[in-house]
Design an enzyme around this catalytic site. Sequence first.
Site, mmCIF file in Angstrom:
data_model
loop_
_atom_site.group_PDB
_atom_site.id
_atom_site.type_symbol
_atom_site.label_atom_id
_atom_site.label_comp_id
_atom_site.label_asym_id
_atom_site.label_seq_id
_atom_site.Cartn_x
_atom_site.Cartn_y
_atom_site.Cartn_z
ATOM 1 N N THR A 151 -27.256 56.023 58.789
ATOM 2 C CA THR A 151 -26.029 56.669 58.330
ATOM 3 C C THR A 151 -24.951 55.628 58.065
ATOM 4 O O THR A 151 -24.810 54.686 58.833
ATOM 5 C CB THR A 151 -25.508 57.639 59.411
ATOM 6 O OG1 THR A 151 -26.496 58.627 59.633
ATOM 7 C CG2 THR A 151 -24.209 58.306 58.980
ATOM 8 N N ARG A 180 -34.773 69.336 58.686
ATOM 9 C CA ARG A 180 -33.765 69.072 59.726
ATOM 10 C C ARG A 180 -32.461 68.547 59.091
ATOM 11 O O ARG A 180 -32.481 67.693 58.229
ATOM 12 C CB ARG A 180 -34.320 68.040 60.710
ATOM 13 C CG ARG A 180 -33.331 67.611 61.806
ATOM 14 C CD ARG A 180 -32.601 66.339 61.448
ATOM 15 N NE ARG A 180 -31.809 65.817 62.545
ATOM 16 C CZ ARG A 180 -30.933 64.823 62.442
ATOM 17 N NH1 ARG A 180 -30.745 64.249 61.276
ATOM 18 N NH2 ARG A 180 -30.255 64.413 63.477
ATOM 19 N N ASP A 183 -25.696 65.874 62.030
ATOM 20 C CA ASP A 183 -24.232 65.995 62.034
ATOM 21 C C ASP A 183 -23.583 65.554 60.716
ATOM 22 O O ASP A 183 -22.491 66.014 60.371
ATOM 23 C CB ASP A 183 -23.647 65.104 63.141
ATOM 24 C CG ASP A 183 -24.007 63.626 62.898
ATOM 25 O OD1 ASP A 183 -25.206 63.321 62.752
ATOM 26 O OD2 ASP A 183 -23.080 62.789 62.830
ATOM 27 N N THR A 203 -21.633 58.481 63.940
ATOM 28 C CA THR A 203 -23.006 58.081 63.635
ATOM 29 C C THR A 203 -23.764 57.998 64.956
ATOM 30 O O THR A 203 -23.173 57.777 66.000
ATOM 31 C CB THR A 203 -23.058 56.747 62.867
ATOM 32 O OG1 THR A 203 -24.434 56.397 62.644
ATOM 33 C CG2 THR A 203 -22.392 55.625 63.621
ATOM 34 N N GLY A 206 -27.617 62.868 65.738
ATOM 35 C CA GLY A 206 -26.898 63.963 65.108
ATOM 36 C C GLY A 206 -26.843 65.220 65.946
ATOM 37 O O GLY A 206 -25.844 65.954 65.921
#
Length: 290
Positions: A151, A180, A183, A203, A206
């Site tokens: 991320t 899936r 966040d 990060t 999640g």
Amino acid sequence: MSVLFVSTWKDAGEPTVRAAYENYQSTGCLLTACEAGLAHVELDPRYQAIGFGGLPNSEGDQELDAGMMDGRTLEVGAVCAVRGVIPVISVARKVLEETPHNMLAGENARRFAERHGFEVRNLNSEHSLRAYEEWRANRRGAEVAHLVHDTVTIIGWESETRHLVAACSTSGMAWKVPGRVGDSPIAGAGYYADDDAGAAGATGVGEDIWRFMLSFRAVEFMRSGMSAEAACERAVGIMVDRSPATRDHCSVVFAVSRDGDWGAAASKDGFVAWTCRDGVIESRAIPGAR
Ligand code: ASP
């Protein structure tokens, strides 16, 4: 007039803040600059974090998530579980600007992107294919890679208008179950921005970040008067106290206040943040919660 960009992780953070700052020099637009910073890294296969060459799900496909929030208008644009289109942060920007919605998902997000001129392409690089084959040869059950950071999150701030933007792009947790969503595309979990209070981004794992709404919490703590650093420490403190297992992996929230101070906190050692303030680029290692 001062401008600040803060972004995530050792390898991807520096090119992200650099590209964002360079873009800001010509556009003067924080949304465009944050988008440009993330898009730059998405399109470069040397960064396995996001976009082209990001690590795939358990079936070998990249399913990408991205989101952004404009702290002035509180508008959100996000996409989740979308395949084959990059820069996915630019698709999120289109959702923000071209629809009345916050988020589009999956196959329909891809169709939306195609209608806006994005080409569908294979996002595997040589490296991501090799990593996937190695994982498949050694896999144990439904294990996902908590240690691979997939991320990049960025916050932008400008002094003149005290304006803030937060944005995030990810290929999600490597080897995840198809479908899936973590966040990263969720406003409040992976990013949040409100010019009246501050902006935050996250990060790490999640599932944990989302359960504890780390970005929203950090912004609300800044609204109550805390500094960016204190707000992040408090948000992560709540998470690790309530759920000690969250210390097993490095989950992070970082924030910028409306006054332009920034801070970060992590559940475990290992996180590095990059900043670019008025062209000066620096990194800082953030220690895990004690
Ligand atoms: N937060 C991302 C996710 O769970 C992964 C990461 O930050 O590395 O999808």
